[in-house]
Scaffold this active site. Sequence first.
Site, PDB file in Angstrom:
ATOM      1  N   GLY A 266       0.216  19.904 -39.053  1.00 24.95           N
ATOM      2  CA  GLY A 266      -0.639  18.763 -38.701  1.00 24.95           C
ATOM      3  C   GLY A 266       0.131  17.459 -38.824  1.00 24.95           C
TER       4      GLY A 266
ATOM      5  N   THR B  66       1.199  15.518 -36.320  1.00 23.26           N
ATOM      6  CA  THR B  66       1.164  14.698 -35.108  1.00 23.26           C
ATOM      7  C   THR B  66       0.363  13.413 -35.300  1.00 23.26           C
ATOM      8  OG1 THR B  66      -0.565  16.241 -34.462  1.00 23.26           O
ATOM      9  CG2 THR B  66       1.576  16.477 -33.374  1.00 23.26           C
ATOM     10  N   ARG B  67      -0.418  13.348 -36.361  1.00 19.39           N
ATOM     11  CA  ARG B  67      -1.128  12.083 -36.646  1.00 19.39           C
ATOM     12  C   ARG B  67      -1.520  12.026 -38.121  1.00 19.39           C
ATOM     13  NH1 ARG B  67      -6.712  13.680 -35.694  1.00 19.39           N
ATOM     14  NH2 ARG B  67      -6.686  15.659 -34.579  1.00 19.39           N
TER      15      ARG B  67
ATOM     16  N   ASN C 178      -0.600  20.551 -44.626  1.00 20.97           N
ATOM     17  CA  ASN C 178      -1.394  19.328 -44.478  1.00 20.97           C
ATOM     18  C   ASN C 178      -2.551  19.466 -43.484  1.00 20.97           C
ATOM     19  OD1 ASN C 178      -1.779  16.213 -44.278  1.00 20.97           O
ATOM     20  ND2 ASN C 178      -1.315  16.852 -42.185  1.00 20.97           N
TER      21      ASN C 178
ATOM     22  N   SER D  89      -7.875  17.238 -51.606  1.00 12.24           N
ATOM     23  CA  SER D  89      -8.707  16.053 -51.396  1.00 12.24           C
ATOM     24  C   SER D  89      -9.387  15.720 -52.714  1.00 12.24           C
ATOM     25  CB  SER D  89      -9.777  16.393 -50.349  1.00 12.24           C
ATOM     26  OG  SER D  89     -10.828  15.448 -50.362  1.00 12.24           O
TER      27      SER D  89
ATOM     28  N   TYR E 142     -16.300  22.131 -47.066  1.00 14.77           N
ATOM     29  CA  TYR E 142     -14.987  21.451 -47.184  1.00 14.77           C
ATOM     30  C   TYR E 142     -14.495  21.568 -48.626  1.00 14.77           C
ATOM     31  CZ  TYR E 142     -11.615  17.530 -46.698  1.00 14.77           C
ATOM     32  OH  TYR E 142     -10.484  16.739 -46.671  1.00 14.77           O
ATOM     33  N   SER E 143     -15.380  21.276 -49.587  1.00 10.53           N
ATOM     34  CA  SER E 143     -14.984  21.342 -51.002  1.00 10.53           C
ATOM     35  C   SER E 143     -14.564  22.757 -51.403  1.00 10.53           C
ATOM     36  CB  SER E 143     -16.128  20.875 -51.908  1.00 10.53           C
ATOM     37  OG  SER E 143     -16.116  19.483 -51.988  1.00 10.53           O
TER      38      SER E 143
ATOM     39  N   THR F 217     -13.055  24.887 -49.643  1.00 10.33           N
ATOM     40  CA  THR F 217     -11.670  25.111 -49.202  1.00 10.33           C
ATOM     41  C   THR F 217     -10.683  24.274 -50.012  1.00 10.33           C
ATOM     42  OG1 THR F 217     -11.674  23.379 -47.471  1.00 10.33           O
ATOM     43  CG2 THR F 217     -12.439  25.572 -46.830  1.00 10.33           C
ATOM     44  N   LYS F 218     -11.109  23.051 -50.358  1.00 12.50           N
ATOM     45  CA  LYS F 218     -10.171  22.137 -51.033  1.00 12.50           C
ATOM     46  C   LYS F 218     -10.042  22.451 -52.532  1.00 12.50           C
ATOM     47  CE  LYS F 218      -8.710  19.726 -47.513  1.00 12.50           C
ATOM     48  NZ  LYS F 218      -7.301  19.838 -47.074  1.00 12.50           N
TER      49      LYS F 218
HETATM   50  N1  NAP Z   1      -8.160  11.142 -44.242  1.00 11.96           N
HETATM   51  C1  NAP Z   1      -8.608  11.234 -45.476  1.00 11.96           C
HETATM   52  O1  NAP Z   1      -9.263  10.316 -45.991  1.00 11.96           O
HETATM   53  C2  NAP Z   1      -8.327  12.452 -46.299  1.00 11.96           C
HETATM   54  C3  NAP Z   1      -8.762  12.463 -47.615  1.00 11.96           C
HETATM   55  C4  NAP Z   1      -8.511  13.566 -48.406  1.00 11.96           C
HETATM   56  C5  NAP Z   1      -7.828  14.642 -47.882  1.00 11.96           C
HETATM   57  N2  NAP Z   1      -7.416  14.620 -46.594  1.00 11.96           N
HETATM   58  C6  NAP Z   1      -6.699  15.799 -46.098  1.00 11.96           C
HETATM   59  O2  NAP Z   1      -5.434  15.379 -45.607  1.00 11.96           O
HETATM   60  C7  NAP Z   1      -5.029  16.230 -44.524  1.00 11.96           C
HETATM   61  C8  NAP Z   1      -4.698  15.383 -43.304  1.00 11.96           C
HETATM   62  O3  NAP Z   1      -5.842  14.613 -42.990  1.00 11.96           O
HETATM   63  P1  NAP Z   1      -5.800  13.423 -41.889  1.00 11.96           P
HETATM   64  O4  NAP Z   1      -6.882  12.500 -42.251  1.00 11.96           O
HETATM   65  O5  NAP Z   1      -4.420  12.926 -41.719  1.00 11.96           O
HETATM   66  O6  NAP Z   1      -6.290  14.248 -40.603  1.00 11.96           O
HETATM   67  P2  NAP Z   1      -6.224  13.942 -39.037  1.00 11.96           P
HETATM   68  O7  NAP Z   1      -5.784  12.535 -38.783  1.00 11.96           O
HETATM   69  O8  NAP Z   1      -7.520  14.405 -38.479  1.00 11.96           O
HETATM   70  O9  NAP Z   1      -5.044  14.943 -38.595  1.00 11.96           O
HETATM   71  C9  NAP Z   1      -5.218  16.306 -38.803  1.00 11.96           C
HETATM   72  C10 NAP Z   1      -3.969  17.058 -38.417  1.00 11.96           C
HETATM   73  O10 NAP Z   1      -4.280  18.459 -38.527  1.00 11.96           O
HETATM   74  C11 NAP Z   1      -4.061  19.093 -37.276  1.00 11.96           C
HETATM   75  N3  NAP Z   1      -5.075  20.117 -37.010  1.00 11.96           N
HETATM   76  C12 NAP Z   1      -6.405  19.920 -36.827  1.00 11.96           C
HETATM   77  N4  NAP Z   1      -6.999  21.097 -36.486  1.00 11.96           N
HETATM   78  C13 NAP Z   1      -6.012  22.028 -36.456  1.00 11.96           C
HETATM   79  C14 NAP Z   1      -5.970  23.402 -36.131  1.00 11.96           C
HETATM   80  N5  NAP Z   1      -7.057  24.075 -35.717  1.00 11.96           N
HETATM   81  N6  NAP Z   1      -4.786  24.053 -36.183  1.00 11.96           N
HETATM   82  C15 NAP Z   1      -3.658  23.404 -36.531  1.00 11.96           C
HETATM   83  N7  NAP Z   1      -3.630  22.081 -36.840  1.00 11.96           N
HETATM   84  C16 NAP Z   1      -4.793  21.403 -36.798  1.00 11.96           C
HETATM   85  C17 NAP Z   1      -4.155  17.990 -36.237  1.00 11.96           C
HETATM   86  O11 NAP Z   1      -3.416  18.340 -35.086  1.00 11.96           O
HETATM   87  P3  NAP Z   1      -3.737  17.595 -33.658  1.00 11.96           P
HETATM   88  O12 NAP Z   1      -3.216  16.193 -33.803  1.00 11.96           O
HETATM   89  O13 NAP Z   1      -2.994  18.378 -32.657  1.00 11.96           O
HETATM   90  O14 NAP Z   1      -5.219  17.655 -33.487  1.00 11.96           O
HETATM   91  C18 NAP Z   1      -3.564  16.794 -36.986  1.00 11.96           C
HETATM   92  O15 NAP Z   1      -2.160  16.778 -36.859  1.00 11.96           O
HETATM   93  C19 NAP Z   1      -6.183  17.208 -44.300  1.00 11.96           C
HETATM   94  O16 NAP Z   1      -5.920  18.413 -44.976  1.00 11.96           O
HETATM   95  C20 NAP Z   1      -7.369  16.507 -44.946  1.00 11.96           C
HETATM   96  O17 NAP Z   1      -8.361  17.418 -45.374  1.00 11.96           O
HETATM   97  C21 NAP Z   1      -7.653  13.546 -45.780  1.00 11.96           C
END
Ligand code: NAP
Length: 249
Positions: free
Chosen positions: A14, A16-17, A90, A142, A155-156, A158-159
């Site tokens: 993950g 790419t963003r 990630n 998380s 979600y919880s 899994t986390k």
């Molecule tokens: N953002 C927050 O506030 C926050 C807080 C706590 C924990 N987290 C955790 O941090 C991690 C990253 O979060 P983020 O906010 O950066 O997420 P995000 O911006 O939504 O990016 C998610 C990444 O995961 C990839 N992904 C999504 N579905 C997938 C699938 N079916 N198979 C393979 N890859 C997949 C996406 O690929 P594409 O770009 O190709 O869709 C993207 O690169 C996650 O595990 C999330 O639970 C985030």
Amino acid sequence: MQFDFRNKIILITGGTRGIGKQVADDLYSLGATVLITGTNPKEVKTLNEAAEKGSKKKIYFAVDFLKPESVNQFLKEVKKYNRIDGLVNNAGINRLNPIQNAQVSDWDDMLNVNLTSPFLLLNAISPIMIQNGYGRIVNISSIFGVISKEKRSVYSATKFGIHGLTVGCSNDLARYNVLVNTVSPGFVLTDLTKKNLTKTEMATLSEIIPIKRMAETKDISNVVVFLLSNLNHYLTGQNIVVDGGYTNV
Ligand SMILES: NC(=O)c1ccc[n+]([C@@H]2O[C@H](COP(=O)([O-])OP(=O)(O)OC[C@H]3O[C@@H](n4cnc5c(N)ncnc54)[C@H](OP(=O)(O)O)[C@@H]3O)[C@@H](O)[C@H]2O)c1
């Protein structure tokens, strides 16, 4: 004391963003070769074409953790490497619903992306790290892997689960100099957060967080980079909560 990622190969799912992209960019700028996954084959092709014009130290793979065929193909590719020094599990998804409305399909999907894919990668990559006597792994959980909130039961689950995987794997792998830790971000300004919270909710939250702001992706990446680095040689099996103090209030 300096980070040294030259000659290190690190896989970030993950990437790419959001948080994963920040981690991949930071590791790349510190000299690592980064293997990055994204779900969109067209985007991956374009990113690979752009990377090939540069240092060739960014390699993108298209993989969708919801599609078994795509996962199997990706695992085959990964196993071709005879060295992988770091892994960041990630990729993650979060579909909000109170337990009474939760769909079994959402349970299956969140489990597959957030927990089964890290298990499969740990299973495939740990033998490579054991063989080389070196590995650094970070699983992204998380704050909702430490506390929870309404609509986050699945979600919880899994986390909370991924940190169990961290602790168990850290016990299996420490003797081989393979260290495994969890990083648990608080509220980070990414697409995932913007999708799940309104602007008003984000403003209210910023007031509650002791540091008085939501996290930038850099706040999380700095910690991940340290855990993956040559400067981490004695920290394993831990959950580092990077939340601006939120879970303490
Ligand atoms: N953002 C927050 O506030 C926050 C807080 C706590 C924990 N987290 C955790 O941090 C991690 C990253 O979060 P983020 O906010 O950066 O997420 P995000 O911006 O939504 O990016 C998610 C990444 O995961 C990839 N992904 C999504 N579905 C997938 C699938 N079916 N198979 C393979 N890859 C997949 C996406 O690929 P594409 O770009 O190709 O869709 C993207 O690169 C996650 O595990 C999330 O639970 C985030």
